[in-house]
Write an enzyme that holds these catalytic residues in place. Structure first.
Site, PDB file in Angstrom:
ATOM      1  N   LEU A 109      15.952 -21.914 -26.167  1.00 41.81           N
ATOM      2  CA  LEU A 109      14.507 -21.864 -26.364  1.00 41.81           C
ATOM      3  C   LEU A 109      13.910 -21.427 -25.037  1.00 41.81           C
ATOM      4  O   LEU A 109      14.337 -21.910 -23.980  1.00 41.81           O
ATOM      5  CB  LEU A 109      13.951 -23.235 -26.765  1.00 41.81           C
ATOM      6  N   ASP A 110      12.925 -20.528 -25.068  1.00 45.37           N
ATOM      7  CA  ASP A 110      12.371 -20.077 -23.795  1.00 45.37           C
ATOM      8  C   ASP A 110      11.593 -21.199 -23.121  1.00 45.37           C
ATOM      9  O   ASP A 110      11.289 -22.226 -23.722  1.00 45.37           O
ATOM     10  CB  ASP A 110      11.543 -18.798 -23.965  1.00 45.37           C
ATOM     11  N   VAL A 111      11.277 -20.988 -21.853  1.00 46.06           N
ATOM     12  CA  VAL A 111      10.717 -22.064 -21.026  1.00 46.06           C
ATOM     13  C   VAL A 111       9.418 -22.631 -21.585  1.00 46.06           C
ATOM     14  O   VAL A 111       9.130 -23.831 -21.435  1.00 46.06           O
ATOM     15  CB  VAL A 111      10.530 -21.560 -19.571  1.00 46.06           C
TER      16      VAL A 111
END
Length: 318
Positions: A109-111
């Protein structure tokens, strides 16, 4: 005939199969002193010595491995990497420690995205769950900012062209909202980088909040706090294994871990009780000594003692 080296290492939790294939190609893995090549097969016995960068790896025979899966509530701001050169927090920081194995993330999952992230000790399971050919459904709750009409919804359902190829949401359902901030639930069957955000951006809509709420039939557990994790039981673990055509597990470490936590909690309670009892005896001893000493003092000393007692009372908050 043995089994492919990358599968053995993945199953033992030393990384996903893709990660392990890369390090084998780099010449960093050896078996019994000989540098391995991609595709090598190994028959694991008690005497087999597999090393990574010269360090001996813990490799259990297949029947000794127990597949474990965690559901983690990733907060915004954490990176999906093991080590960050800048020292920023990562999703691995809060996970329970393992001996002779490690947690492998099922996807990323991106930041700026929060929500459900699965981890497993079985790299082969992680690899199959991530592979696009398996078409494992992911569901996201999305808060979007912008004007949305039926044409845009149809575009997102039929498909739009992204830089890395066509993409579309399998389902889109409206969840409500206020003004131009609206919530939708969307599903995908692949995990390309920032795919949900890029799909909305392709039709001129910005994503202001993104939460993954489901992976396959595994939902983000209710009541799980951000940064918290829970271990899946045998039924849920085997659901994931059957989903990607892996043999089911017959045992789980979950009851063992619960028993260990219960023993630890009991030990802490006993330690606190012992500390309380010892402290109580010490206080009683001091009070007894003080009473004996007070009989040898004259009555005039009582007033200063009372004054001292008042001075040592709770201070007023400024």
């Amino acid at each position: 005939m043995g089994e492919k080296l990358q599968k053995i290492l993945a199953r033992a939790g030393h990384g996903s199969r893709r990660e392990i294939e890369a390090i084998i190609q780099q010449g960093r893995v050896s078996v019994d002193g000989k540098v391995s090549k991609l595709g090598d097969r190994v028959e694991v016995t008690q005497s087999t010595k597999i090393r990574l960068d010269g360090h001996l790896l813990s490799i259990k025979e297949s029947e000794e491995n127990v597949c474990r899966v965690l559901a983690y509530y990733k907060p915004e701001g954490e990176l999906c990497t093991r080590n960050d050169p800048e020292g920023r927090p990562t999703v691995f920081d809060r996970l329970p420690k393992l001996r002779g194995s490690r947690w492998v993330a099922v996807g990323r999952l991106d930041v700026n995205t929060s929500g459900l992230l699965l981890f497993t000790t079985d790299g082969e399971l992680a690899n199959r769950l991530m592979h696009p050919s398996r078409e494992v459904e992911r569901e996201y709750a999305v808060r979007v900012f912008g004007q949305i009409d039926d044409d845009k919804i149809k575009q997102l359902s039929r498909g739009v062209q992204l830089e890395d190829g066509p993409a579309a949401f399998r389902t889109i359902s409206y969840q409500g909202g206020e003004g131009i901030n609206q919530w939708y639930n969307v599903t995908l069957t692949e995990g390309r980088n920032r795919e949900v955000r890029r799909l909305w951006e392709a039709v001129g809509v910005q994503v202001s909040r993104l939460i993954r709420v489901r992976y396959g039939d595994i939902n983000l557990p209710k009541g799980l706090p951000r940064g918290g994790w829970t271990e899946l039981d045998l039924k849920a673990t085997n659901y994931l294994r059957e989903l990607v055509e892996l043999d089911v597990e017959t045992v789980s470490k979950l009851p063992v871990e619960k028993d260990r936590r219960r023993v630890k909690a009991n030990q802490i309670r006993r330690a606190v009780k012992r500390h309380t009892e010892v402290s109580g005896r010490q206080v009683a001893g001091r009070q007894g000594s003080a009473r004996k000493g007070s009989t040898r003092q004259n009555v005039g000393n009582a007033a200063p003692a009372a004054t001292a007692s008042r001075r040592s009372g709770p201070k007023k908050r400024g």
